[in-house]
Design a protein around this motif. Sequence first.
Motif, short mmCIF file in Angstrom:
data_model
loop_
_atom_site.label_atom_id
_atom_site.label_comp_id
_atom_site.label_asym_id
_atom_site.label_seq_id
_atom_site.Cartn_x
_atom_site.Cartn_y
_atom_site.Cartn_z
N GLU A 76 3.69 -1.33 3.08
CA GLU A 76 4.94 -1.75 2.70
C GLU A 76 4.95 -0.95 1.07
O GLU A 76 4.12 -1.20 0.39
N ASN A 98 12.42 -0.46 7.53
CA ASN A 98 11.90 -1.75 6.88
C ASN A 98 10.70 -1.78 6.03
O ASN A 98 9.83 -0.85 6.39
N GLN A 101 11.25 0.21 -0.53
CA GLN A 101 12.51 0.24 -1.44
C GLN A 101 12.17 1.02 -2.64
O GLN A 101 10.98 1.58 -2.77
#
Length: 140
Positions: A76, A98, A101
Amino acid sequence: MILIRIKTHYDHHEDVYQRGKSEGNPQWSDETQLNRDTRRLSHLLSYAEVPQLGNCLELGCGTGDTLIWLHQQDYECTGVAISNTAIAPARDRTKNLNGIQFRRQDITRKPLEAINEYSVIVKNRFLHCIISRKTAQAHP
């Protein structure tokens, strides 16, 4: 956390991103550089002490090439860069992914929050932008 005021030399980088954007090439790295970077990271990530899953923070993520590779390794990912011009194409390239960021932040002016939440923190070619007091005095 102690925050030390450090002079930066980012203006040049923003100019390079702006020029690349206007020329239709918003990338900072070419394929050769990216391959070299990912080989090095792959080697480092192979060590048993490095978590193979978790949250990864990349400092100086630029247009996101390395962060996208790290995401493909099942991390992530959060990327931090000072340039909105660099982050914009990174966001465009990853809008359908997904777990990835980007944040625009000057880490020499404001400390990163929740730094302990990251399993792996990488920097990829950005520390040279933080310059010494002697250099700063020579180039005000």
